[in-house]
Design a protein around this motif. Structure first.
Motif, PDB file in Angstrom:
ATOM      1  N   PRO A 204       0.901  -1.234  -0.244  1.00 58.97           N
ATOM      2  CA  PRO A 204      -0.024   0.003   0.157  1.00 58.97           C
ATOM      3  C   PRO A 204       0.928   1.133   0.023  1.00 58.97           C
ATOM      4  O   PRO A 204       1.932   1.169   0.607  1.00 58.97           O
ATOM      5  CB  PRO A 204      -0.810  -0.064   1.339  1.00 58.97           C
ATOM      6  CG  PRO A 204      -0.091  -1.053   1.954  1.00 58.97           C
ATOM      7  CD  PRO A 204       0.628  -1.852   1.179  1.00 58.97           C
ATOM      8  N   ASP A 338      -6.047  -8.005   1.302  1.00 56.73           N
ATOM      9  CA  ASP A 338      -7.594  -7.585   1.480  1.00 56.73           C
ATOM     10  C   ASP A 338      -7.839  -6.015   1.134  1.00 56.73           C
ATOM     11  O   ASP A 338      -8.506  -5.616   0.645  1.00 56.73           O
ATOM     12  CB  ASP A 338      -7.889  -7.920   3.012  1.00 56.73           C
ATOM     13  CG  ASP A 338      -8.071  -9.223   3.157  1.00 56.73           C
ATOM     14  OD1 ASP A 338      -8.078 -10.114   2.242  1.00 56.73           O
ATOM     15  OD2 ASP A 338      -7.834  -9.755   4.555  1.00 56.73           O
ATOM     16  N   TRP A 339      -6.559  -5.173   1.581  1.00 54.11           N
ATOM     17  CA  TRP A 339      -6.746  -3.764   1.435  1.00 54.11           C
ATOM     18  C   TRP A 339      -6.735  -3.672  -0.259  1.00 54.11           C
ATOM     19  O   TRP A 339      -7.120  -2.532  -0.612  1.00 54.11           O
ATOM     20  CB  TRP A 339      -5.482  -2.941   1.832  1.00 54.11           C
ATOM     21  CG  TRP A 339      -4.083  -3.461   1.243  1.00 54.11           C
ATOM     22  CD1 TRP A 339      -3.186  -4.394   1.857  1.00 54.11           C
ATOM     23  CD2 TRP A 339      -3.466  -2.997   0.049  1.00 54.11           C
ATOM     24  NE1 TRP A 339      -2.172  -4.552   1.047  1.00 54.11           N
ATOM     25  CE2 TRP A 339      -2.280  -3.654  -0.046  1.00 54.11           C
ATOM     26  CE3 TRP A 339      -3.695  -2.077  -0.800  1.00 54.11           C
ATOM     27  CZ2 TRP A 339      -1.298  -3.241  -1.154  1.00 54.11           C
ATOM     28  CZ3 TRP A 339      -3.010  -1.816  -1.612  1.00 54.11           C
ATOM     29  CH2 TRP A 339      -1.721  -2.507  -1.873  1.00 54.11           C
ATOM     30  N   PRO A 343     -10.251  -1.288  -1.638  1.00 53.19           N
ATOM     31  CA  PRO A 343      -9.404  -0.337  -1.249  1.00 53.19           C
ATOM     32  C   PRO A 343      -9.906   0.670  -0.625  1.00 53.19           C
ATOM     33  O   PRO A 343     -11.087   1.080  -0.767  1.00 53.19           O
ATOM     34  CB  PRO A 343      -8.719   0.342  -2.334  1.00 53.19           C
ATOM     35  CG  PRO A 343      -9.626  -0.033  -3.608  1.00 53.19           C
ATOM     36  CD  PRO A 343     -10.109  -1.507  -3.257  1.00 53.19           C
ATOM     37  N   THR A 344      -9.348   1.323   0.516  1.00 52.70           N
ATOM     38  CA  THR A 344     -10.275   2.372   1.258  1.00 52.70           C
ATOM     39  C   THR A 344      -9.842   3.598   0.882  1.00 52.70           C
ATOM     40  O   THR A 344      -8.983   3.690  -0.077  1.00 52.70           O
ATOM     41  CB  THR A 344      -9.620   2.142   2.865  1.00 52.70           C
ATOM     42  OG1 THR A 344      -8.257   2.443   2.627  1.00 52.70           O
ATOM     43  CG2 THR A 344      -9.931   0.799   3.470  1.00 52.70           C
ATOM     44  N   ALA A 347      -6.316   4.465   1.398  1.00 55.79           N
ATOM     45  CA  ALA A 347      -5.587   3.456   0.652  1.00 55.79           C
ATOM     46  C   ALA A 347      -5.290   4.365  -0.590  1.00 55.79           C
ATOM     47  O   ALA A 347      -4.270   4.389  -1.310  1.00 55.79           O
ATOM     48  CB  ALA A 347      -5.591   2.190   0.582  1.00 55.79           C
TER      49      ALA A 347
END
Length: 353
Positions: A204, A338-339, A343-344, A347
């Motif tokens: 990330p 997972d990220w 994606p948040t 991120a």
């Protein structure tokens, strides 16, 4: 792991102990696996904090290493204890993410400068036969394009690093020459061009390792980002070929005291790499994004020295390497973090930084 490269010179490693700093990462772990395949006893020193546990398991370090030590290259007692017990050293440990080094120059200094100095102090006072220092084509900076607009980098041209990471690598090269030439310990310096290959997984907040970024984006239905519009040029080298060249630099007499490019000599634009990946995903779309700080225009390696001194030539062309990566990704969907799959906002913002 691929079948070991056939090369009678590597028989000299049978029974030898080889310390691989950073042996828990992608390149280091592939070096360890190839060393083991040629009868050497690889010893790994790594902090094992660059990747989450599920990713580290993909590198299979415990399967191939004779000894695995959890530690830091800045720990003088640990490094000295290990160098006193091995025949060769490959110093691959580094804070190797260009974007992360730009954000955290103090951390880059600690790992890449302080850590390298600690290794060199120990090696210079040991009976180690040769150290191979892993450097980077980033030391060239943007270079000067030739008549066709592509920069071709040879080992003797002026070096103009444009990133914190590149600057630490250039310092390491100079320090290896200064310290080991005076001590009588043999050395070689290898400058890696753009490394790719399974089981490479992105981090990330990073723009490094474009093949996994692009492939995982297409795989998860996200657009493929073309930083800088995809006009930058890269010389893509498969990790198996990189590991083979590095091990050759340990044993080939003609490599002693030399700095050697490890690249294919083939210039490929970022956009062309994206197109090769998108061919596996009919619905893939590309979006343009700003060029990250410290990201060079790029170019390709002058490979004459690798050919003449190491007798090394890359065995895996880019099309085959990308086919392998995509096949691995489709067969190992759990490798996608997972990220990345979801994606948040944070991120996404980090990626755009």
């Amino acid at each position: 792991m691929a079948e070991p490269y056939s090369d009678r010179r590597l028989g000299a490693l049978a029974g030898a102990s080889v310390l691989v700093t950073g042996g828990g990462g992608l390149v280091g772990s592939r070096i360890v696996a190839q060393l083991a395949a040629h009868g050497a006893h690889p010893v790994v020193l790594d902090r094992f904090d660059a990747y989450p546990h599920p990713v580290r398991d993909l590198f299979e370090v415990d399967r191939y290493a004779a000894r695995v030590v959890l530690g830091d290259v800045r720990e003088r007692a640990t490094v000295k204890w290990l160098t006193d017990r091995v025949d060769f050293v490959i110093h691959a440990a580094a804070y190797a993410d260009v974007a992360a080094c730009t954000r955290r120059p103090g951390t880059a200094f600690a790992a890449n400068v302080h850590g390298t100095q600690t290794v060199l102090d120990a090696v210079a006072a040991s009976a180690v036969e040769r150290l191979v220092f892993v450097s980077s084509a980033s030391v060239y900076g943007d270079g000067a394009p030739s008549e066709d607009g592509i920069a071709r980098f040879d080992e003797e041209q002026p070096l103009t690093p444009i990133s914190v990471y590149a600057n630490t690598k250039l310092w390491g090269e100079h320090q290896v020459r200064l310290m080991l030439s005076a001590s009588g310990v043999g050395f070689a310096i290898v400058r890696y061009f753009s490394v790719y290959g399974d089981p490479q997984v992105p981090k990330p907040g990073s723009h490094s390792w474009m093949v996994p970024w692009m492939a995982m984006s297409a795989h998860t239905g996200q657009p493929i980002r073309l930083n800088g519009g995809g006009r930058q040029v890269r010389d893509m080298v498969h990790v198996d070929d990189i590991a083979h060249a590095t091990i050759l630099a340990l044993v080939e007499e003609r490599a002693a005291g030399q700095t050697i490019n490890i690249g294919t000599g083939v210039a490929t634009t970022v956009r062309e790499i994206a197109d090769l990946i998108a061919a596996h995903y009919p619905d893939a779309a590309c979006v343009q994004a700003p060029k990250p700080a410290g990201d060079p225009r790029g170019g390709c390696a002058d490979t004459r020295r690798a050919s003449d001194l190491l007798g090394w030539h890359p065995a895996i062309p880019l099309v085959e390497g990308i086919d392998r990566y995509v096949a691995w990704l489709k067969g190992t969907p759990g490798a996608i973090p997972d990220w990345f799959a979801a994606p948040t906002t944070a991120a996404a913002a980090a990626l755009a930084a």
